[in-house]
Design a protein around this motif. Structure first.
Motif, PDB file in Angstrom:
ATOM      1  N   MET A  61       0.834  -1.199   0.000  1.00  0.00           N
ATOM      2  CA  MET A  61       0.000   0.000   0.000  1.00  0.00           C
ATOM      3  C   MET A  61       0.872   1.254   0.000  1.00  0.00           C
ATOM      4  N   LEU A  62       0.547   2.175  -0.895  1.00  0.00           N
ATOM      5  CA  LEU A  62       1.267   3.449  -0.942  1.00  0.00           C
ATOM      6  C   LEU A  62       0.603   4.437   0.011  1.00  0.00           C
ATOM      7  N   LYS A  63       1.425   5.125   0.774  1.00  0.00           N
ATOM      8  CA  LYS A  63       0.890   6.110   1.716  1.00  0.00           C
ATOM      9  C   LYS A  63       1.520   7.460   1.430  1.00  0.00           C
ATOM     10  N   LEU A  64       0.685   8.482   1.298  1.00  0.00           N
ATOM     11  CA  LEU A  64       1.156   9.835   1.003  1.00  0.00           C
ATOM     12  C   LEU A  64       0.866  10.754   2.178  1.00  0.00           C
ATOM     13  N   LEU A  65       1.818  11.634   2.451  1.00  0.00           N
ATOM     14  CA  LEU A  65       1.625  12.691   3.444  1.00  0.00           C
ATOM     15  C   LEU A  65       1.916  14.005   2.732  1.00  0.00           C
ATOM     16  N   LEU A  66       0.891  14.814   2.549  1.00  0.00           N
ATOM     17  CA  LEU A  66       1.032  16.083   1.830  1.00  0.00           C
ATOM     18  C   LEU A  66       1.081  17.230   2.829  1.00  0.00           C
ATOM     19  N   THR A  67       2.133  18.036   2.751  1.00  0.00           N
ATOM     20  CA  THR A  67       2.338  19.108   3.719  1.00  0.00           C
ATOM     21  C   THR A  67       2.819  20.381   3.015  1.00  0.00           C
ATOM     22  N   SER A  68       2.716  21.498   3.728  1.00  0.00           N
ATOM     23  CA  SER A  68       3.296  22.748   3.234  1.00  0.00           C
ATOM     24  C   SER A  68       4.757  22.862   3.620  1.00  0.00           C
ATOM     25  N   ASN A  69       5.082  22.377   4.823  1.00  0.00           N
ATOM     26  CA  ASN A  69       6.419  22.628   5.386  1.00  0.00           C
ATOM     27  C   ASN A  69       7.086  21.388   5.962  1.00  0.00           C
ATOM     28  N   GLY A  70       6.728  20.220   5.491  1.00  0.00           N
ATOM     29  CA  GLY A  70       7.375  19.018   6.014  1.00  0.00           C
ATOM     30  C   GLY A  70       7.006  18.765   7.467  1.00  0.00           C
ATOM     31  N   PHE A  71       7.980  18.357   8.252  1.00  0.00           N
ATOM     32  CA  PHE A  71       7.733  18.007   9.657  1.00  0.00           C
ATOM     33  C   PHE A  71       7.696  19.281  10.513  1.00  0.00           C
ATOM     34  N   TYR A  72       6.725  20.124  10.224  1.00  0.00           N
ATOM     35  CA  TYR A  72       6.652  21.472  10.789  1.00  0.00           C
ATOM     36  C   TYR A  72       6.192  21.463  12.242  1.00  0.00           C
ATOM     37  N   THR A  73       5.349  20.494  12.584  1.00  0.00           N
ATOM     38  CA  THR A  73       4.820  20.403  13.952  1.00  0.00           C
ATOM     39  C   THR A  73       4.956  18.965  14.448  1.00  0.00           C
ATOM     40  N   ASP A  74       4.818  18.800  15.757  1.00  0.00           N
ATOM     41  CA  ASP A  74       4.849  17.453  16.339  1.00  0.00           C
ATOM     42  C   ASP A  74       3.687  16.620  15.814  1.00  0.00           C
ATOM     43  N   ALA A  75       2.557  17.262  15.564  1.00  0.00           N
ATOM     44  CA  ALA A  75       1.385  16.533  15.053  1.00  0.00           C
ATOM     45  C   ALA A  75       1.697  15.920  13.686  1.00  0.00           C
ATOM     46  N   ILE A  76       2.412  16.663  12.851  1.00  0.00           N
ATOM     47  CA  ILE A  76       2.765  16.143  11.523  1.00  0.00           C
ATOM     48  C   ILE A  76       3.767  14.996  11.655  1.00  0.00           C
TER      49      ILE A  76
ATOM     50  N   ILE B 104      -9.810  22.787  -4.996  1.00  0.00           N
ATOM     51  CA  ILE B 104      -8.457  22.876  -4.453  1.00  0.00           C
ATOM     52  C   ILE B 104      -8.469  22.590  -2.956  1.00  0.00           C
ATOM     53  N   THR B 105      -7.552  21.754  -2.517  1.00  0.00           N
ATOM     54  CA  THR B 105      -7.369  21.505  -1.091  1.00  0.00           C
ATOM     55  C   THR B 105      -6.399  22.536  -0.533  1.00  0.00           C
ATOM     56  N   ARG B 106      -6.887  23.376   0.362  1.00  0.00           N
ATOM     57  CA  ARG B 106      -6.073  24.439   0.926  1.00  0.00           C
ATOM     58  C   ARG B 106      -5.291  23.923   2.128  1.00  0.00           C
ATOM     59  N   LEU B 107      -3.983  24.137   2.105  1.00  0.00           N
ATOM     60  CA  LEU B 107      -3.123  23.653   3.194  1.00  0.00           C
ATOM     61  C   LEU B 107      -2.374  24.822   3.820  1.00  0.00           C
ATOM     62  N   LYS B 108      -2.660  25.114   5.065  1.00  0.00           N
ATOM     63  CA  LYS B 108      -1.884  26.118   5.792  1.00  0.00           C
ATOM     64  C   LYS B 108      -0.516  25.533   6.151  1.00  0.00           C
ATOM     65  N   ASP B 109       0.364  26.386   6.637  1.00  0.00           N
ATOM     66  CA  ASP B 109       1.738  25.938   6.901  1.00  0.00           C
ATOM     67  C   ASP B 109       1.818  24.834   7.950  1.00  0.00           C
ATOM     68  N   ASP B 110       0.848  24.784   8.859  1.00  0.00           N
ATOM     69  CA  ASP B 110       0.911  23.766   9.921  1.00  0.00           C
ATOM     70  C   ASP B 110      -0.071  22.620   9.662  1.00  0.00           C
ATOM     71  N   GLU B 111      -0.600  22.523   8.447  1.00  0.00           N
ATOM     72  CA  GLU B 111      -1.583  21.492   8.142  1.00  0.00           C
ATOM     73  C   GLU B 111      -1.002  20.396   7.238  1.00  0.00           C
ATOM     74  N   TYR B 112      -1.711  19.281   7.193  1.00  0.00           N
ATOM     75  CA  TYR B 112      -1.296  18.155   6.357  1.00  0.00           C
ATOM     76  C   TYR B 112      -2.532  17.359   5.980  1.00  0.00           C
ATOM     77  N   ILE B 113      -2.414  16.537   4.941  1.00  0.00           N
ATOM     78  CA  ILE B 113      -3.423  15.520   4.661  1.00  0.00           C
ATOM     79  C   ILE B 113      -2.703  14.217   4.344  1.00  0.00           C
TER      80      ILE B 113
END
Length: 204
Positions: free
Chosen positions: A1-16, A191-200
């Protein structure tokens, strides 16, 4: 299974970081990581690429390589468990991903248990196309791109840095949201809007 993590700033927060570790299946100290540096003119010396390597080390990863699709053989990606696509110029990234054949290799990884982290331009690359980038920052396209189709590993069209009006100055003083709504109407898309501290995350 392929898993994707889409972010604005990579490992920007502990949650990410925590979400990333949830996606990992295996012992981190045994896993192989590739950081794709192609989008930045500074390549592996880009500060965000260096920070990503530090973040991986802090999480316990030991086998971490920088890969530049402009010069390195993309076949090495087939041996990796985690692929981290750093941000920068999305047009250069798209061009060299296709030119090197890495686009085909990354699509083949769907059948493998690989985690791909897309950061900023890297997140846009994983979607169907990069048209929204051309709409917002056409001056970045020094390659005069004709084909905006991207990897299509997800149907999510991502707009990173949604909360950074300073990055996307507009001569007509329209907000990012105003311009995105116009783009969605014009292109008949969402469009999926991603703030700097968000991810999908996307799993397929």
């Amino acid at each position: 299974m392929l898993k994707l993590l889409l972010t604005s700033n990579g490992f920007y927060t502990d949650a990410i970081k925590n979400q990333f570790l949830i996606l990992i299946d295996g012992e981190v100290n045994e896993m192989k990581v590739a950081i794709i540096t192609t989008a930045s003119p500074h390549k592996e010396n880009n500060r965000y690429a260096q920070k990503a390597k530090e973040d991986f080390r802090e999480m316990g990863f030991q086998n971490i390589d920088f890969i530049d699709l402009e010069f390195d053989n993309p076949e090495s990606l087939t041996e990796k468990d985690v692929i981290y696509i750093n941000g920068g110029n999305p047009f250069n990234l798209l061009f060299h991903t296709k030119q090197s054949g890495a686009d085909k290799i990354l699509r083949q990884l769907v059948s493998k248990n690989v985690v791909i982290v897309g950061v900023s331009a890297g997140a846009v690359l994983l979607g169907p196309n990069i048209k929204v980038v051309h709409s917002f920052t056409p001056k970045m396209d020094t390659l005069n791109t004709k084909d905006f189709s991207a990897l299509g590993l997800t149907d999510q069209l991502v707009f990173p840095h949604y909360d950074r009006e300073d990055l996307f100055k507009d001569s007509t003083s329209k907000t990012i949201e105003d311009r995105l709504k116009e783009f969605e109407t014009l292109e008949n898309c969402e469009i999926t809007r991603l703030k700097d501290d968000e991810y999908i995350t996307v799993e397929k």
